[in-house]
Design an enzyme around this catalytic site. Sequence first.
Site, mmCIF file in Angstrom:
data_model
loop_
_atom_site.group_PDB
_atom_site.id
_atom_site.type_symbol
_atom_site.label_atom_id
_atom_site.label_comp_id
_atom_site.label_asym_id
_atom_site.label_seq_id
_atom_site.Cartn_x
_atom_site.Cartn_y
_atom_site.Cartn_z
ATOM 1 N N LYS B 91 0.937 -1.327 0.216
ATOM 2 C CA LYS B 91 0.201 0.121 0.801
ATOM 3 C C LYS B 91 0.898 1.161 -0.471
ATOM 4 C CE LYS B 91 -4.067 -2.226 0.671
ATOM 5 N NZ LYS B 91 -5.137 -2.110 -0.454
ATOM 6 N N GLU B 113 -10.034 5.407 2.937
ATOM 7 C CA GLU B 113 -10.661 4.809 3.932
ATOM 8 C C GLU B 113 -9.493 3.500 4.095
ATOM 9 O OE1 GLU B 113 -10.195 4.788 0.470
ATOM 10 O OE2 GLU B 113 -9.663 3.051 0.167
ATOM 11 N N SER B 370 1.689 -9.451 -0.844
ATOM 12 C CA SER B 370 2.009 -8.364 -0.590
ATOM 13 C C SER B 370 1.574 -7.501 0.666
ATOM 14 C CB SER B 370 -0.477 -7.438 -0.844
ATOM 15 O OG SER B 370 -1.375 -8.771 -0.570
HETATM 16 C C1 LIG Z 1 -1.591 -6.959 2.457
HETATM 17 C C2 LIG Z 1 -2.714 -6.520 1.866
HETATM 18 N N1 LIG Z 1 -3.158 -7.326 0.752
HETATM 19 C C3 LIG Z 1 -3.963 -6.867 -0.547
HETATM 20 C C4 LIG Z 1 -4.781 -6.118 0.064
HETATM 21 C C5 LIG Z 1 -5.824 -5.617 -0.434
HETATM 22 O O1 LIG Z 1 -6.338 -4.892 -1.486
HETATM 23 P P1 LIG Z 1 -5.531 -5.055 -3.172
HETATM 24 O O2 LIG Z 1 -6.425 -5.685 -3.573
HETATM 25 O O3 LIG Z 1 -6.219 -3.118 -3.492
HETATM 26 O O4 LIG Z 1 -4.842 -4.790 -3.595
HETATM 27 C C6 LIG Z 1 -5.223 -5.856 1.412
HETATM 28 C C7 LIG Z 1 -6.148 -4.460 1.627
HETATM 29 O O5 LIG Z 1 -6.426 -3.960 3.090
HETATM 30 C C8 LIG Z 1 -3.594 -5.893 1.972
HETATM 31 O O6 LIG Z 1 -3.562 -5.443 3.292
#
Ligand SMILES: Cc1ncc(COP(=O)(O)O)c(C=O)c1O
Lengths: 261, 386
Positions: B91, B113, B370
């Site tokens: 993020k 948000e 992620s």
């Molecule tokens: C570690 C992590 N991965 C994925 C996401 C999902 O978001 P996005 O689909 O935009 O990657 C989040 C959202 O809070 C997150 O904290």
Amino acid sequence: MTTDLTHGPMERAFRASRAAGRKLLVPYITGGYPGWQDALRAAVAAGADAIEIGIPFSDPVMDGPVIQQASQHALESGATPVSILHEARGLDVQVPLAVMLYYNTVHHAGHERFAAQLRDAGIVAAIVPDLPLEEAGPWCAAADAAGVETVMLAAPTAPDSRLPLIAARARGFLYSVGLLGVTGERSSLAGTATALAARLKAVTDVPVLVGVGVSNAEQAAEAVKVADGVVQGASVVRRLIEHGPDAVGEYVASVRAAIDA
Amino acid sequence: MSLMAEPSASGRFGEFGGRFVPETLVPACMELEAAFTEAWADPTFRAELDHVLHTYAGRPSVLTQCHNLGQQLGIRLLLKREDLNHTGSHKINNVLGQALLAKRMGKRRLVAETGAGQHGVASATAAALLGMECKVYMGAVDVERQALNVFRMKLLGSEVEAVHSGSRTLKDAVNEAMRDWVATVETSHYCLGSVMGPHPYPWMVREFHRVLGDEAREQCIGLTGDVPDVAVACVGGGSNAIGLFSGLVDHRTRLVGVEPAGGAAVARAQPGVVHGMRSYLMQDEYGQVLEAHSISAGLDYPGVGPEHSHLASIGRAEYPNVTDAEVVEAFQLLSRSEGIIPALEPAHALAWIVRAAPDLRGQTVLMNLSGRGDKDVAQMMDVLKL
Ligand SMILES: Cc1ncc(COP(=O)(O)O)c(C=O)c1O
């Protein structure tokens, strides 16, 4: 008197009233909220020029707590666009009826189908607050074809160059958003309310009504010094929630008296 | 031309996207589009962003080969380690980009948000770094299950408001952030946390995450001599997935975005309009938006970013979904086999890999890790009772 054939029924009625020196009053009532039909009739009897029927949506981003609460209650009571339109058909009131709804309700049903549903229910106009000019084309075409007037919104953030474009697409009336923010009562009328109404009056002869943040009779009277009328939502719906349909009638009568004075 | 090129002038990726916002916000969206277009073409802005990404956020993130788990599954498993970024997830890439842009536009306040709290923490971090004010909206359910991140945001100097409307999760946090922005648009920037919302957000947020996909491709080629056979990422709004896909879409790589079973918008393939965009959306027969249900707060969202709907509709990417039970298994599996505790969100991507492994034998599978799992440990203590 010549008959006005170029405008839809709501705009015709509003232009005629304006020509006669009458200020326009349009209360908003959440469709499907318990007692909404009685509240609507009471508002008409108390001097409303048209009614805006809210069709509740799960995610009402232009609405503050009061209308959110009424919408959620209506949805939990089982209200749907179809049930509300069905109930609207039986209202038998003598003023134009508009709906206020979010675009996904239209998108999901399909433009032509939804426009036909409105027409069949005796609804003459639609206000879609999350459908700005650039996205409005397909819906407006379907609404025009079905004889449904699409009210456009103009906001205080618009540069001067944008206002005539919005006005040119407006049918019924032009909704002049009174402040930066969502629906809800405020202690005073924002300066933006009369400022935007004046900017709009300078570029169009479509009736201009101020809505969002016009919270009581005094504020309505202040707004119509510049605008052709007002839309009142949260102050009406709060009375419906707290005191029931009769209180809506009393309130609308007090606003009527204030803007007629 | 790339399959993931710029959207059309109306912000469309194929039939998806657009700008379905209250009129009050239209000028702000136009202004943002112009500002981003200008900044993104300005080497000074790019250098400024690269500098903070390298010296503050810790980019580039490494690529880790999972020998133990790879052997167990019969695949070559590579993890793009976005969990090692400052604040613990991908993020931060987007937030630093948007915060620098907001500052350049003269905005003093960020509105955001958050679901899992990772985007909120990243926003609070950027605000602290750049001397901006920050307010984060978070569903009341998520405030409870991601309490650690709520505290982090407050510690970083941001205000956190619990949202009690609707499903009290990410969808409702977005509604409330948009309501704030409608009222404060002249001074505030809406720092949206995924590739969703009105144009230009889906495009802009993708561009800010492209760095992770470009890095991953080059790292994979450096390690294996080729692009991966499969690239896998979890999908809430879809920002970590779009970042990964953007680096590989014009190569032969199979692209897989994994949704939670209780928030599988793409699988239902029903277009709808909410939060400013036309995209696949879970809704009932009248177009009321349905509540998603997922063990992971970050994926608990009934929609998906418009470019994912487009990639799905043209068949370039696929979007399977996995159950909470599979996710809990995957969460433990990575912890035990590799010594890496993943966030519950990317555990979805791994859950799909585990399920699909028999069909992937011998292939190179690159997964976007992620985020890290610290934020989920308290919640998993209740679930696992170890
Ligand atoms: C570690 C992590 N991965 C994925 C996401 C999902 O978001 P996005 O689909 O935009 O990657 C989040 C959202 O809070 C997150 O904290």
